[in-house]
Design a protein around this motif. Structure first.
Motif, PDB file in Angstrom:
ATOM      1  N   ALA A  76     -24.827 -17.361  -1.076  1.00  0.00           N
ATOM      2  CA  ALA A  76     -25.377 -16.655  -2.227  1.00  0.00           C
ATOM      3  C   ALA A  76     -25.117 -17.450  -3.513  1.00  0.00           C
ATOM      4  O   ALA A  76     -25.968 -17.554  -4.391  1.00  0.00           O
ATOM      5  N   TYR A  77     -23.912 -18.075  -3.576  1.00  0.00           N
ATOM      6  CA  TYR A  77     -23.533 -18.821  -4.773  1.00  0.00           C
ATOM      7  C   TYR A  77     -24.444 -20.024  -5.001  1.00  0.00           C
ATOM      8  O   TYR A  77     -24.770 -20.365  -6.139  1.00  0.00           O
ATOM      9  N   LEU A  78     -24.876 -20.643  -3.889  1.00  0.00           N
ATOM     10  CA  LEU A  78     -25.710 -21.843  -3.991  1.00  0.00           C
ATOM     11  C   LEU A  78     -26.982 -21.564  -4.783  1.00  0.00           C
ATOM     12  O   LEU A  78     -27.471 -22.422  -5.512  1.00  0.00           O
ATOM     13  N   SER A  79     -27.515 -20.340  -4.631  1.00  0.00           N
ATOM     14  CA  SER A  79     -28.793 -20.062  -5.288  1.00  0.00           C
ATOM     15  C   SER A  79     -28.592 -19.750  -6.769  1.00  0.00           C
ATOM     16  O   SER A  79     -29.533 -19.794  -7.543  1.00  0.00           O
ATOM     17  N   GLN A  80     -27.385 -19.405  -7.189  1.00  0.00           N
ATOM     18  CA  GLN A  80     -27.158 -19.163  -8.622  1.00  0.00           C
ATOM     19  C   GLN A  80     -25.803 -19.723  -9.042  1.00  0.00           C
ATOM     20  O   GLN A  80     -24.836 -18.967  -9.183  1.00  0.00           O
ATOM     21  N   VAL A  81     -25.759 -21.030  -9.192  1.00  0.00           N
ATOM     22  CA  VAL A  81     -24.521 -21.702  -9.559  1.00  0.00           C
ATOM     23  C   VAL A  81     -24.113 -21.299 -10.978  1.00  0.00           C
ATOM     24  O   VAL A  81     -24.943 -21.264 -11.883  1.00  0.00           O
ATOM     25  N   ALA A  82     -22.827 -20.942 -11.152  1.00  0.00           N
ATOM     26  CA  ALA A  82     -22.355 -20.490 -12.454  1.00  0.00           C
ATOM     27  C   ALA A  82     -22.230 -21.664 -13.420  1.00  0.00           C
ATOM     28  O   ALA A  82     -21.945 -22.787 -13.011  1.00  0.00           O
ATOM     29  N   ASP A  83     -22.404 -21.418 -14.713  1.00  0.00           N
ATOM     30  CA  ASP A  83     -22.271 -22.467 -15.722  1.00  0.00           C
ATOM     31  C   ASP A  83     -20.810 -22.852 -15.872  1.00  0.00           C
ATOM     32  O   ASP A  83     -19.917 -22.030 -15.707  1.00  0.00           O
ATOM     33  N   ASP A  84     -20.588 -24.096 -16.232  1.00  0.00           N
ATOM     34  CA  ASP A  84     -19.232 -24.571 -16.521  1.00  0.00           C
ATOM     35  C   ASP A  84     -18.260 -24.368 -15.364  1.00  0.00           C
ATOM     36  O   ASP A  84     -17.065 -24.197 -15.571  1.00  0.00           O
ATOM     37  N   THR A  85     -18.787 -24.282 -14.168  1.00  0.00           N
ATOM     38  CA  THR A  85     -17.915 -24.074 -13.014  1.00  0.00           C
ATOM     39  C   THR A  85     -18.146 -25.198 -12.013  1.00  0.00           C
ATOM     40  O   THR A  85     -19.286 -25.572 -11.738  1.00  0.00           O
ATOM     41  N   TYR A  86     -17.043 -25.775 -11.550  1.00  0.00           N
ATOM     42  CA  TYR A  86     -17.129 -26.818 -10.541  1.00  0.00           C
ATOM     43  C   TYR A  86     -16.521 -26.285  -9.246  1.00  0.00           C
ATOM     44  O   TYR A  86     -15.399 -25.787  -9.257  1.00  0.00           O
ATOM     45  N   VAL A  87     -17.266 -26.371  -8.168  1.00  0.00           N
ATOM     46  CA  VAL A  87     -16.741 -25.889  -6.888  1.00  0.00           C
ATOM     47  C   VAL A  87     -16.589 -27.077  -5.942  1.00  0.00           C
ATOM     48  O   VAL A  87     -17.513 -27.880  -5.793  1.00  0.00           O
ATOM     49  N   VAL A  88     -15.406 -27.204  -5.354  1.00  0.00           N
ATOM     50  CA  VAL A  88     -15.170 -28.257  -4.358  1.00  0.00           C
ATOM     51  C   VAL A  88     -15.038 -27.588  -2.992  1.00  0.00           C
ATOM     52  O   VAL A  88     -14.202 -26.716  -2.797  1.00  0.00           O
ATOM     53  N   LEU A  89     -15.888 -27.963  -2.070  1.00  0.00           N
ATOM     54  CA  LEU A  89     -15.782 -27.438  -0.703  1.00  0.00           C
ATOM     55  C   LEU A  89     -15.176 -28.526   0.170  1.00  0.00           C
ATOM     56  O   LEU A  89     -15.720 -29.621   0.268  1.00  0.00           O
ATOM     57  N   ARG A  90     -14.054 -28.231   0.771  1.00  0.00           N
ATOM     58  CA  ARG A  90     -13.423 -29.225   1.652  1.00  0.00           C
ATOM     59  C   ARG A  90     -13.711 -28.841   3.103  1.00  0.00           C
ATOM     60  O   ARG A  90     -13.188 -27.843   3.598  1.00  0.00           O
TER      61      ARG A  90
END
Lengths: 387, 345
Positions: free
Chosen positions: B108-122
């Motif tokens: 769900a997050y992929l379709s609406q990425v938040a501003d000023d937020t960096y996500v690291v998926l390991r």
């Protein structure tokens, strides 16, 4: 008393008499049967060599204790045979050891009072497979048993259970039935002819289960034949290594034949119990159950391979015992008549000293296998002593 | 760059449209997928990413979640804007074991990425969460992928070590690099920390002599090398290697298994004539194993082999509880094998 309860137990008249007395003492009411009250006790240990019928005797005894009268005897026999009698608790292990949790749950259920008969009977087959810590769980239950619970333990010898258990049980020793007794049992039960019955009983060295298998399964006989042929044919290290590999394969095939079918059945049953439709994916929440079942199956396979190798070693032991007999000129007591030529040849090739060394190595190999040494390695080391 | 080439090797990802980079090339992106089994490099990449972001804005808020114990809604909570609007870095570990709730939330997050937020998926490799990875690689969420594949070849290790020194602007001689790479052949993490140590202490140039002073005598070895030198009759070397193997974390049982396997092969083909290929197929081995065993056979007698095989079985029993000192049992066996089964002189 009940003839049919003790049927098919050969050569154990003495033990059966003790058990009959015990069952009778309880049937007539302990209080008024003078002199026979001491015939009954709350914990028994049945010891005897492998294949002498320890568990069968234990179950016959259980039937006699659980039976409420001649009218219901047939039903009791059927229930005990199906292990479905409500007052019967059985612990039998197809793994290498009996786990502590199994014993704990058995101990808990031993405190329930009997629902049908006069007694609740708890049987532990293979009590020798309990590690010390597990045995200790049993101590309390054996020492202060609930009033109407009877424990029956089975082990190859009294030395196989820890002393604190030994001192809390009454021991019944079984003897090895004679070849004739086993042969006549085979004739009566399986209708095999005299020659086959005699040969099977003799080759199995009176081990009843083994004799049955040899009498009824041509593959088992062929496998035994192949085992001895292989070992008698060893002439060099390459031969020995090859033979060891083949023997190991025989044990593996044997074990696979026994376990594959049972594993599949178990798996189907477990999945059905968990409510998984056939062919459907297993939901993540149930995976641990299935994993546990698979682990159990793996442990069972380990045990099964070890048992197979142990059988092979027993066969070898009988063959080289014969070689020694020939060497010492006592050839009238030969077990493996069918291998006369090979026996004579081996007797010429080896000295009596070497034969004895090899027989010792077989014992060492048996010990190694029970202490978890890789079976193939143990077999290789054993056969290398022949060079 | 050599490392980048190495890391991209062997992975067919025709479907990926996002940039796939090596760990050292990480750059700010809203979504960074760090994939591959090499945990050490992945850690480095994530640390580097954090440092870059922190350099941009020191007030960055960093939070960690573990995907295997994830409960619904956590990601949204962390990614929602805060009062003062500082940037946020969310590091998600063990995506390869993620819960179903995480999969749903992440997609769900992929379709609406938040501003000023960096996500690291390991993601440490494996099939779990493949749908999510594929979505990221298709370009959803506008991410980049950092591939951290296992480093297996000596040349790659060499290049890795060289890059370490270059990065720190410390000069190093090729000989020093070679001996470093041989000494730390197993774990890239150990190699990196050894480089780090040398860089921290070194003055002008790291030479072979420096490496020898720091890590001299350390030999990475494995069970088969111990068995090889024992079977070839080099008792001293075999004992030294055995000690090194035990000292660098080898377990006694696999060490013993190597001996058993080599002696078994020799036993099976002892005195048997025939071509290598033919023998190999008869015994279920590879032809090179037969050739190798034939060469090993030099100086061995049938009796010696038999004695050694018995000794190996005995040692196995010792290791599995019959004896008190596994190392002593192993040493005794190594010495017997090195004498090719003959009694001690």
């Amino acid at each position: 008393m009940h003839v049919s309860v003790w049927q098919g137990l050969v050569g154990q008249d003495e033990a059966i008499r003790v058990m009959q007395n015990a069952a009778r003492a309880t049937a007539s009411g302990v209080a008024d049967a003078e002199g026979s009250a001491s015939d009954m006790t709350h914990a028994w240990l049945i010891t005897g060599p492998a294949g002498s019928g320890r568990s069968n005797l234990a179950f016959a005894f259980a039937t006699a204790l659980l039976s409420t009268g001649p009218d219901t005897l047939d039903a009791t026999i059927a229930q005990v045979r199906g292990r479905t009698h409500p007052d019967l608790g059985v612990l039998t292990s197809q793994k290498v050891i009996i786990s502590i949790d199994d014993v704990r749950s058995l101990v808990t259920s031993s405190h329930f009072s009997p629902s049908i008969g006069r007694y609740r009977v708890m049987i532990i087959e293979d009590a020798d497979r309990m590690p010390e810590r597990t045995s200790n769980v049993l101590l309390k239950a054996l020492e202060e048993p609930p009033e109407r619970t009877v424990w029956i333990l089975c082990a190859p010898s009294e030395a196989d259970v820890i002393p604190t258990i030994r001192s809390r049980v009454r021991s019944i020793r079984l003897r090895m039935p004679s070849v004739q007794e086993v042969a006549s049992l085979l004739r009566a039960e399986h209708g095999v002819d005299e020659v086959v019955a005699e040969r099977s009983a003799r080759l199995a060295q009176s081990h009843i289960g083994m004799a049955r298998r040899l009498a009824t399964s041509p593959e088992a006989l062929a496998r035994r034949q192949e085992t001895l042929d292989l070992v008698f044919g060893i002439r060099g290290v390459a031969h020995a290594m090859q033979a060891a590999r083949r023997l190991n394969d025989i044990a593996l095939e044997d074990s696979a034949a026994i376990t594959t079918e049972r594993d599949e059945r178990d798996r189907a049953e477990t999945l059905r119990n968990l409510g998984v439709a056939p062919g459907a994916a297993i939901p993540p929440a149930l995976r641990s159950h299935v994993k546990q079942m698979e682990d159990d199956q793996k442990r069972r396979a380990t045990r099964s391979v070890r048992d197979g190798v142990d059988r092979i070693l027993t066969d070898l032991m009988s063959a080289y015992r014969d070689v020694l007999m020939v060497q010492l000129g006592a050839s009238h007591e030969i077990i493996n008549h069918e291998f006369r030529v090979e026996l004579a040849e081996a007797a010429d090739r080896l000295t009596a000293d070497e034969t004895l060394t090899f027989i010792d190595s077989i014992t060492v190999a048996q010990q190694r296998i029970s202490s978890n040494v890789t079976p193939l390695l143990a077999l290789e080391a054993l056969l290398c002593t022949l060079i | 760059m050599a490392v980048a080439k190495a890391n991209n090797r062997g992975r067919a990802k025709a479907a990926a449209v996002i940039p796939q980079l090596s760990w050292s090339e990480v750059r700010p992106a809203a979504l960074v997928l760090v994939s591959g089994t090499q945990a050490f490099l992945a850690d480095r990449a994530i640390r580097l990413f954090r440092d870059i972001l922190r350099a941009e804005d020191p007030s960055i808020e960093i939070s960690d979640i573990s995907a295997d114990s994830y409960t619904s809604g956590e990601l949204m909570t962390l990614a929602s804007p805060s009062l003062f609007g500082e940037p946020r870095l969310i590091r998600v570990s063990s995506v390869e074991k993620c819960s179903d709730a995480f999969l749903a939330d992440a997609q769900a997050y992929l379709s609406q990425v938040a501003d000023d937020t960096y996500v690291v998926l390991r993601h440490g490799g494996g099939q779990r969460g493949k749908a999510l990875l594929d979505a990221v690689r298709r370009g959803e969420g506008n991410g980049i992928e950092i591939i951290c594949a296992e480093i297996t070849k000596d040349t790659e290790r060499y290049a890795f070590a060289q890059a370490e020194f270059t990065h720190a602007s410390v000069r190093v001689t090729p000989g020093a690099l070679r001996s470093l790479v041989t000494a730390f052949a197993d774990d890239i993490g150990e190699l990196a920390s050894a480089c780090g140590q040398l860089i921290a202490d070194a003055s002008a140039e790291v030479t072979e002599e420096t490496v020898d002073r720091y890590y001299g005598g350390r030999v990475e070895t494995n069970a088969f090398r111990v068995a090889d030198s024992a079977i070839a009759g080099r008792a001293g070397e075999a004992l030294v290697l055995l000690r090194h193997a035990l000292g660098t974390g080898a377990e006694p049982i696999p060490l013993l298994a190597a001996f058993a396997s080599k002696l078994r092969t020799m036993g099976r083909i002892y005195g048997v004539r025939g071509g290598a290929g033919q023998l190999a197929s008869a015994h279920g081995m590879a032809p090179w194993q037969v050739d190798r065993a034939r060469r090993d056979m030099d100086g061995w007698t049938e009796h010696g082999l038999a004695v050694c095989i018995q000794a190996v079985a005995d040692t196995d029993a010792q290791l599995k509880g019959a004896g008190r000192d596994p190392v002593y049992a192993l040493e005794k066996m190594v010495l017997l094998v090195a004498r090719k089964g003959r009694a001690a002189a």
